[in-house]
Design a protein around this motif. Structure first.
Motif, PDB file in Angstrom:
ATOM      1  N   ASN A  52      38.315  48.224  29.750  1.00  0.00           N
ATOM      2  CA  ASN A  52      38.236  47.367  30.930  1.00  0.00           C
ATOM      3  C   ASN A  52      37.263  46.209  30.714  1.00  0.00           C
ATOM      4  OD1 ASN A  52      40.022  49.070  32.262  1.00  0.00           O
ATOM      5  ND2 ASN A  52      38.397  50.301  33.158  1.00  0.00           N
ATOM      6  N   GLU A  56      38.707  42.075  31.069  1.00  0.00           N
ATOM      7  CA  GLU A  56      38.410  41.312  32.280  1.00  0.00           C
ATOM      8  C   GLU A  56      37.957  39.884  31.992  1.00  0.00           C
ATOM      9  OE1 GLU A  56      35.309  41.507  36.000  1.00  0.00           O
ATOM     10  OE2 GLU A  56      35.957  43.378  35.075  1.00  0.00           O
ATOM     11  N   LYS A  60      39.890  36.072  32.701  1.00  0.00           N
ATOM     12  CA  LYS A  60      39.291  35.013  33.510  1.00  0.00           C
ATOM     13  C   LYS A  60      39.268  33.705  32.746  1.00  0.00           C
ATOM     14  CE  LYS A  60      36.282  37.908  36.380  1.00  0.00           C
ATOM     15  NZ  LYS A  60      34.882  38.301  36.657  1.00  0.00           N
TER      16      LYS A  60
END
Length: 272
Positions: A52, A56, A60
């Motif tokens: 994770n 992430e 972005k």
């Protein structure tokens, strides 16, 4: 011009939303449900959970790049086609060099300190991933050894042994898919840090990349010790931390590749 800007805002928001929603998956989607047949399931969960962190930030970066590209495309061409072309180019910029470009807006000194702090977190997470991956691989190998021992001792017949091996191979295939996905994101982030290090200390990225695996393994402990000390300039500490991240990512990549080898060569009764 106002109309073009309004279009750009709408297109940028849409593209960012699509980029993010298209890549979201739940943990159960990735690892499968626990039906009680997988003795190594807890280690698969642990490995997937470390992923994770890497996914992430990269998402972005890509989304921001796509949004900026869409804005540029609309302003330049005044139409949706221009926005889509700009979004594609922006997405590429968002995932290659975008990290350093965003840090550099703070000024060089603050950027260097920011990269150094980020690399501390990066290396901690890379170590967690390596540990989780090693635990999963070791568990699979233990399962393989158990099946072979039962078969050799005639506690189970060949049909049952083959069935159990086939299940382990299927589990290894799933393990590889999870580890490979994580590894891809790790490499993307690693490339961002290499670009940052090269901007901070020109030529450092090439030196890090061209180190041999033998030298990396030999100097591993020494390098790890250097990155935990306060010695050296902030710029040199960034390079040291980037080197540590690169070496750990190489080990993760090698371990990920070994999963396929285990499935093909070890998870078989041929060697019994």
């Amino acid at each position: 011009m106002r109309s073009n800007r309004a279009k750009a805002s709408l297109v940028s928001i849409t593209i960012v939303a699509m980029a993010l929603s298209g890549c979201v998956t739940t943990q159960q989607d990735r690892i499968g449900a626990n039906d009680g047949t997988d003795a190594c399931y807890q280690y698969r969960v642990a490995l997937d959970s470390t992923g994770n962190y890497y996914a992430e930030d990269m998402l972005k970066g890509a989304a921001i790049g796509a949004g900026v590209g869409a804005l540029t495309g609309v302003l330049a061409s005044g139409n949706l086609k221009g926005a889509l072309i700009g979004a594609a180019a922006g997405a590429a910029l968002g995932t290659l060099g975008g990290y350093w470009n965003s840090k550099a807006q703070q000024g060089r000194d603050q950027a260097i300190l920011g990269v150094m702090n980020d690399l501390d977190a990066e290396n901690q997470n890379l170590n967690r991933t390596q540990v989780a991956l090693d635990q999963l691989v070791n568990c699979r190998r233990a399962e393989i050894a158990r099946v072979k021992a039962d078969y050799k001792a005639k506690r189970i017949g060949k049909p049952e042994a083959e069935q159990r091996m086939a299940l382990i191979r299927a589990q290894l295939d799933k393990d590889y898919a999870i580890a490979s996905s994580i590894n891809q994101n790790i490499v993307k982030r690693r490339d961002e840090y290499l670009i940052a290090a090269d901007n901070i200390e020109p030529g450092s990225a090439e030196k890090i990349r061209t180190k041999t695996a033998v030298k990396a393994q030999t100097s591993k402990k020494k390098k790890a010790k250097q990155t935990t000390t306060a010695g050296g300039t902030p710029a040199s500490q960034v390079v040291q931390r980037t080197n540590t991240a690169f070496e750990t990512s190489e080990r993760i990549n090698a371990t990920t590749s070994s999963i396929q080898q285990i499935a093909q060569k070890e998870a078989t009764l041929d060697a019994v």
